[in-house]
Motif scaffolding. Structure first.
Motif, PDB file in Angstrom:
ATOM      1  N   SER A  94      55.087 110.009 -43.551  1.00 34.79           N
ATOM      2  CA  SER A  94      54.741 109.943 -44.969  1.00 34.79           C
ATOM      3  C   SER A  94      55.231 108.648 -45.609  1.00 34.79           C
ATOM      4  N   LYS A  95      56.423 108.193 -45.236  1.00 33.33           N
ATOM      5  CA  LYS A  95      56.959 106.960 -45.822  1.00 33.33           C
ATOM      6  C   LYS A  95      56.116 105.762 -45.413  1.00 33.33           C
ATOM      7  N   LYS A  96      55.668 105.753 -44.169  1.00 28.84           N
ATOM      8  CA  LYS A  96      54.799 104.669 -43.711  1.00 28.84           C
ATOM      9  C   LYS A  96      53.501 104.660 -44.513  1.00 28.84           C
ATOM     10  N   SER A  97      52.970 105.839 -44.792  1.00 28.22           N
ATOM     11  CA  SER A  97      51.736 105.931 -45.575  1.00 28.22           C
ATOM     12  C   SER A  97      51.960 105.434 -46.997  1.00 28.22           C
ATOM     13  N   VAL A  98      53.107 105.788 -47.572  1.00 29.66           N
ATOM     14  CA  VAL A  98      53.434 105.322 -48.923  1.00 29.66           C
ATOM     15  C   VAL A  98      53.510 103.806 -48.957  1.00 29.66           C
ATOM     16  N   TYR A  99      54.202 103.218 -47.975  1.00 31.81           N
ATOM     17  CA  TYR A  99      54.314 101.763 -47.954  1.00 31.81           C
ATOM     18  C   TYR A  99      52.959 101.095 -47.783  1.00 31.81           C
ATOM     19  N   ALA A 100      52.092 101.694 -46.981  1.00 34.47           N
ATOM     20  CA  ALA A 100      50.740 101.136 -46.808  1.00 34.47           C
ATOM     21  C   ALA A 100      49.972 101.187 -48.130  1.00 34.47           C
ATOM     22  N   MET A 101      50.122 102.278 -48.881  1.00 36.77           N
ATOM     23  CA  MET A 101      49.427 102.391 -50.163  1.00 36.77           C
ATOM     24  C   MET A 101      50.014 101.420 -51.196  1.00 36.77           C
ATOM     25  N   LYS A 102      51.336 101.230 -51.169  1.00 39.17           N
ATOM     26  CA  LYS A 102      51.945 100.254 -52.070  1.00 39.17           C
ATOM     27  C   LYS A 102      51.479  98.835 -51.723  1.00 39.17           C
ATOM     28  N   ALA A 103      51.344  98.549 -50.433  1.00 36.07           N
ATOM     29  CA  ALA A 103      50.846  97.233 -50.018  1.00 36.07           C
ATOM     30  C   ALA A 103      49.432  97.018 -50.534  1.00 36.07           C
ATOM     31  N   ALA A 104      48.624  98.077 -50.514  1.00 31.27           N
ATOM     32  CA  ALA A 104      47.262  97.966 -51.043  1.00 31.27           C
ATOM     33  C   ALA A 104      47.292  97.694 -52.546  1.00 31.27           C
ATOM     34  N   GLU A 105      48.263  98.282 -53.252  1.00 31.27           N
ATOM     35  CA  GLU A 105      48.392  98.030 -54.690  1.00 31.27           C
ATOM     36  C   GLU A 105      48.775  96.571 -54.953  1.00 31.27           C
ATOM     37  N   ILE A 106      49.647  96.026 -54.121  1.00 31.35           N
ATOM     38  CA  ILE A 106      50.022  94.614 -54.282  1.00 31.35           C
ATOM     39  C   ILE A 106      48.790  93.729 -54.112  1.00 31.35           C
ATOM     40  N   GLU A 107      47.983  94.012 -53.096  1.00 29.76           N
ATOM     41  CA  GLU A 107      46.781  93.203 -52.853  1.00 29.76           C
ATOM     42  C   GLU A 107      45.775  93.364 -53.991  1.00 29.76           C
ATOM     43  N   ALA A 108      45.624  94.594 -54.477  1.00 25.35           N
ATOM     44  CA  ALA A 108      44.687  94.824 -55.591  1.00 25.35           C
ATOM     45  C   ALA A 108      45.158  94.083 -56.842  1.00 25.35           C
ATOM     46  N   TRP A 109      46.462  94.079 -57.084  1.00 24.38           N
ATOM     47  CA  TRP A 109      47.057  93.361 -58.219  1.00 24.38           C
ATOM     48  C   TRP A 109      46.768  91.865 -58.107  1.00 24.38           C
ATOM     49  N   ASN A 110      47.044  91.293 -56.950  1.00 29.82           N
ATOM     50  CA  ASN A 110      46.835  89.856 -56.744  1.00 29.82           C
ATOM     51  C   ASN A 110      45.362  89.465 -56.846  1.00 29.82           C
ATOM     52  N   ALA A 111      44.478  90.378 -56.542  1.00 32.59           N
ATOM     53  CA  ALA A 111      43.041  90.088 -56.608  1.00 32.59           C
ATOM     54  C   ALA A 111      42.530  90.012 -58.042  1.00 32.59           C
ATOM     55  N   LEU A 112      43.340  90.502 -59.015  1.00 33.31           N
ATOM     56  CA  LEU A 112      42.887  90.520 -60.414  1.00 33.31           C
ATOM     57  C   LEU A 112      43.018  89.159 -61.101  1.00 33.31           C
ATOM     58  N   GLY A 113      43.831  88.258 -60.549  1.00 24.75           N
ATOM     59  CA  GLY A 113      43.985  86.960 -61.203  1.00 24.75           C
ATOM     60  C   GLY A 113      45.101  86.157 -60.592  1.00 24.75           C
ATOM     61  N   SER A 114      45.269  84.919 -61.100  1.00 24.55           N
ATOM     62  CA  SER A 114      46.266  84.017 -60.523  1.00 24.55           C
ATOM     63  C   SER A 114      47.564  83.955 -61.325  1.00 24.55           C
ATOM     64  N   THR A 115      47.592  84.526 -62.527  1.00 24.91           N
ATOM     65  CA  THR A 115      48.822  84.571 -63.324  1.00 24.91           C
ATOM     66  C   THR A 115      49.027  85.993 -63.812  1.00 24.91           C
TER      67      THR A 115
END
Length: 200
Positions: A94-115
Motif C-alpha cells: 500500500s505504501k508503494k502505491s501511495v508513493y506512486a500516486m504522489k509521484a503522479a501528482e508531482i508530475e501533474a503539478w509540473n505539467a500545469l506551468g513553469s512557475t
C-alpha cells in the motif's frame, strides 16, 4: 582419522558421492556400494562446495566452476543492492502505491506551468472534480495542515521523492556496473575481484 573421498564414474568423470573414509579403509568399508569397474575414488582435500564447484576427474580435485561462481556473485550483488534500496524505499504494497500516486501528482503539478504562480492559476481553472482526481493526496494533506493551497504539499512530496529516488538510482547504477563487470571478467579470481563492490 578420516579422509575426504570423492567417488566418480569412470566413464564420464562425474562425481557421484563425497564421503568420509576412515584411514586404512576403502569406500566400500565406509558404506558406499563401490564397484571398481564403474567407480574411481579420489582423495580430496575437503568436502566440496557443490554450489560453486565441479569435480575435475583429470585433476582428481574439485575446482571452481566459473558459471556457478558468476551466478553466486551476481546473486550476492543483487541481494545487497535490494537491501540498500529498501533502506530508503518503503516496504509494503500500500505504501508503494501511495508513493506512486504522489509521484503522479508531482508530475501533474509540473505539467500545469513553469512557475508556482502559473501553476496555481492553471489549477484554479480546472474543474473541482479534476482537481480532486489529480491531486487527492496533496489536497488532503493541505486541508489537514490548514494550508491555503497545495503548493507546499507538492513541494514536500517532491523533496521526499527526490531524496529516496536519488539514493535508489545511485544503488541501481552501482549494481548494474558491478554485474556487468562480473559477467565480463574471464577468470574466477577476476570475477571475485569485480564483485568486491564499493557501495560508498
Amino acid at each position: 582419522m578420516t579422509r575426504d573421498v570423492t567417488i566418480a564414474l569412470i566413464t564420464t568423470g562425474e562425481a557421484v558421492a563425497q564421503i568420509k573414509v576412515p584411514d586404512g579403509k576403502t569406500p566400500g568399508d565406509a558404506g558406499f556400494p563401490f564397484d571398481p569397474t564403474k567407480h574411481k575414488a579420489f582423495t580430496t582435500s575437503a568436502q566440496a562446495d557443490t554450489a560453486r564447484q565441479r569435480f575435475d576427474a583429470k585433476l582428481g580435485a574439485w575446482v571452481d566452476d566459473i558459471a556457478k561462481v558468476e551466478a553466486d556473485l551476481i546473486d550476492g550483488i543483487k541481494a545487497e543492492a535490494e537491501r540498500r534500496r529498501m533502506l530508503v524505499l518503503s516496504p509494503g504494497g500500500s505504501k508503494k502505491s501511495v508513493y506512486a500516486m504522489k509521484a503522479a501528482e508531482i508530475e501533474a503539478w509540473n505539467a500545469l506551468g513553469s512557475t508556482t504562480g502559473a501553476i496555481l492559476t492553471a489549477l484554479g481553472l480546472l474543474p473541482a472534480s479534476t482537481r480532486q482526481r489529480k491531486f487527492r493526496f496533496a489536497l488532503a494533506e493541505a486541508a489537514r495542515r490548514g494550508e491555503a493551497n497545495i503548493a507546499a504539499a507538492i513541494q514536500r512530496f517532491g523533496a521526499g521523492a527526490d531524496s529516496a529516488n536519488a539514493e535508489a538510482a545511485r544503488v541501481e547504477a552501482i549494481e548494474q556496473v558491478a554485474v556487468a563487470a562480473v559477467k565480463a571478467a574471464t577468470t574466477v579470481a577476476a570475477k571475485r575481484t569485480a564483485a568486491n563492490v564499493n557501495w560508498g
